[in-house]
Every structure is written in structure tokens, then in C-alpha cells.
Write an enzyme that holds these catalytic residues in place. Sequence first.
Site, short mmCIF file in Angstrom:
data_model
loop_
_atom_site.label_atom_id
_atom_site.label_comp_id
_atom_site.label_asym_id
_atom_site.label_seq_id
_atom_site.Cartn_x
_atom_site.Cartn_y
_atom_site.Cartn_z
N ASP A 215 -3.27 -18.18 0.16
CA ASP A 215 -3.56 -18.49 -0.65
C ASP A 215 -4.68 -19.68 0.19
OD1 ASP A 215 -1.20 -19.84 -1.14
OD2 ASP A 215 -1.37 -21.02 -2.88
N ASP B 277 -6.44 -7.29 3.87
CA ASP B 277 -7.73 -6.20 3.29
C ASP B 277 -8.36 -8.18 2.35
OD1 ASP B 277 -8.83 -4.38 2.67
OD2 ASP B 277 -7.91 -4.97 0.46
N LYS C 265 3.32 -15.57 2.63
CA LYS C 265 3.61 -16.06 0.30
C LYS C 265 5.44 -16.68 0.98
CE LYS C 265 1.46 -17.15 -2.67
NZ LYS C 265 0.99 -18.45 -3.10
N ASP D 290 -12.70 -8.97 3.73
CA ASP D 290 -14.13 -9.86 3.28
C ASP D 290 -14.11 -10.91 2.79
OD1 ASP D 290 -13.62 -6.85 2.82
OD2 ASP D 290 -14.15 -6.85 0.82
N TYR E 299 0.88 -1.11 0.13
CA TYR E 299 -0.18 -0.19 -0.01
C TYR E 299 0.54 0.99 -0.17
CZ TYR E 299 -4.66 -1.56 0.93
OH TYR E 299 -6.04 -3.13 0.57
C1 IPM Z 1 -10.22 -1.47 3.46
C2 IPM Z 1 -10.66 -0.88 2.42
C3 IPM Z 1 -9.31 0.13 2.57
C4 IPM Z 1 -8.54 -0.70 2.25
C5 IPM Z 1 -9.25 0.97 1.23
C6 IPM Z 1 -10.34 1.82 1.45
C7 IPM Z 1 -8.38 1.60 0.76
O1 IPM Z 1 -11.10 -1.79 1.49
O2 IPM Z 1 -10.14 -1.07 4.69
O3 IPM Z 1 -10.31 -2.49 4.06
O4 IPM Z 1 -8.34 -1.25 0.84
O5 IPM Z 1 -7.64 -0.41 2.81
MN MN Z 2 -11.14 -3.97 2.01
#
Ligand code: IPM
Ligand code: MN
Length: 353
Positions: free
Chosen positions: A212, A236, A179, A240, A129
Site C-alpha cells: 500500500d 499487476d 504485505k 497499472d 492467481y
Molecule cells: C496483465 C493483465 C492480466 C493479469 C490479465 C489479462 C489476466 O491484467 O497482464 O497485467 O492480470 O495478469
Molecule cells: Mn494487469
Amino acid sequence: MGPEIMAQAAKIVRWLKSNRDLNIDISEVEYGESYFRKEGKIISEGGLAQCDAADAILFGSIGGDYVTQVPPDEWGQTRLTALRKRFGLFANIRPVRPFPELYEASSLKREVIDGVDLIIVRELIGGVYFGKPRGIERTPQGCRAVDTQVYTSEEIRRVGRVAFELARSRRGKLCSVDKSNVMETGKLWREEIEHLGKTEYPDIELTHQLADNCAMQLVRRPGQFDVIVTDNLFGDILADCAAMITGSLGMLPSAALADIGENIGRPALYEPVHGSAPDIAGKNIANPLAMILSLSLALRYSIFSPRHAELVERAVRDVLARGVRTKDISKDGVDFVDTEQMGDEVLASLSGC
Ligand code: IPM
Ligand code: MN
């Protein structure tokens, strides 16, 4: 839909102040699209100063097409990732604990998610990042884009310690994810975490998984995890993925911290894991529960008031037990409430808790 969900969390924090002796000062700062449309920037200097002075920032989700219109300099300094960096928030805590009342809403089978209680600790201000060099070179022959994944020992150790400490306060298990089979940063990551485990946390059961494989294990048998620690990008993605264990991305809160416990530092930043969902923004249909649960994390970690944190969590659980659902967590054909009504229902439950 940041403002819509934030309004619900704001109702709740005000209620706690007036009715349950929550002793905190609240100030509001406008950030993101609405401010940009008026002022050409996403936050004012004064707003930034207010954030600097706070113990905790409760942050609504941001994003949308407008971000491409924000001048690059301004964006570079005040975008969410820049704020995380500004405040030194290297440890992102993403707890994943499905409410039994919502098991039906998950895409996974009940027996797979039953009893899951895990935390993803994501490194938040390093890795790909932020690594340099970074950019797109445009040449007559075509383009070349570069991102750089980079980690120092110190960056790995400090987030590692937060994860080990959390594991110690829970079931004593830590799974470190990298990884190391293909990446140099992955090799260093594994080496450093392994060393920390041996020297400072011999009481913690430490395992390692490749990223993975971890993605697969999260949907195969998430009950195996207590605490997971991983880098910025893997964290990240895996968060999700893990969100679906709870039935919806609209259920997952997060805390971005500069340390934990007494050393927490300030300000810490609390936000839902989900984005700003421009497709449903302004429609009053978003689920405000991740935002409300982020408030409860702030009460726990920054305000040091587990009593108030538990009140909020209990109220959310009560709302779900009463069958109240927003669209994202309702079954097809079953009635659902809107964003504001969900906020009111949590308030109603709070009064009874
Ligand atoms: C998160 C989001 C952020 C990230 C974005 C909005 C920059 O997806 O907090 O998970 O990738 O960190
Ligand atoms: Mn995210």
C-alpha cells in the site's frame, strides 16, 4: 483491439527483416476472439505447437465478453495465465520510463516524473492467481468464494534473483514489496529476499516497502525506485498505477521470462501491459506503441539484438518528438492519428534512424 495493434508491430518487424538485417523467422498464430468465433476454441493445437517451438512470442492483448462463452476446460488450458504457466514464465519485467516528449500527457507533475527509470519485476506464475483451493461454493444459504495466496521459498528466490540481477546491471537498488504486516506469504517473501540479498547480492542496496505504501510512493516520488520486485497480484496492480507515469497505459510494454540473460529459456512472451479495451476495439484508435515497445523488448532479451531494440525505441521517440499522438496521449483539441497511421509514422521514423 489485439489484431489492430499487432498489425503495427508486424509491419515493423518485417521492415527490420527486409531493411536492417534482422535475421529471424516469423510465424503468425491466431489467438483469442476471432479464432473462437470460427472454431469454438481460442487457439489451435498447431498454433500452440508453434508457440512451443518459438524463441519469443509477441502477444497482442486479449479479453472481452466472449471469454465467458469459452468452455471452462478450454479456457483453463489456453487462457493467457495458463500460457504463462505452460512456458514457466515466472518473471514479468515491466519497465517504466517516461519519454520526455510525453511529460505533458501524464496526470503527474513534470517534476515528479522527470528522469524516472524504473522496472517492476512481477512474479507471474504463482500466488493468488494459481493457489488452490479456489472456487465458488453455492449453497442454499448463499455463496462462498475462495482464492488462495501461496508462495514457496523457491518461487520467491527465483524471481528475486532475476530482480537482483537486473538491479546489478542498472543502478544497484532493489525495493522488495510485500504485505508482511498482515500476510504469511508476505513474511516469507521478505525473509527470502532479505536472505538472498545478504548471501548472494551484498552489493545491492535492498529496501522493503509494504504494497500500500509502494502504491503511494509510486505517485509521490517515483524517482526513488530502480528495480521493484513483488508478487503476482501486487505487481499487476502496481504496474497499472506506474503506467500513468508514462502518460498512458498504452505506452507500457512487458516481457514474461523463464529466466534472464543466457539462461533465458524459451519461449519468452512479450505483450503490452494494457488489456484488450473492448470499448475501443475495431475503431482503429488504440495506441500501438506499447505493442511496438514490447517488440523492442523481445529484440533485446530473446533475440539478443540490442541494436535492433534501440532502433525501434529511437523511432518511437522520434515519432513522439515530431508531435505525432494517438488519442490517449494527445491533448484535448489537438489533432491525433489513428492506430494504423501511428504504425506508419514509426516506420517513417525508422527509415531515418
Ligand atoms: C496483465 C493483465 C492480466 C493479469 C490479465 C489479462 C489476466 O491484467 O497482464 O497485467 O492480470 O495478469
Ligand atoms: Mn494487469
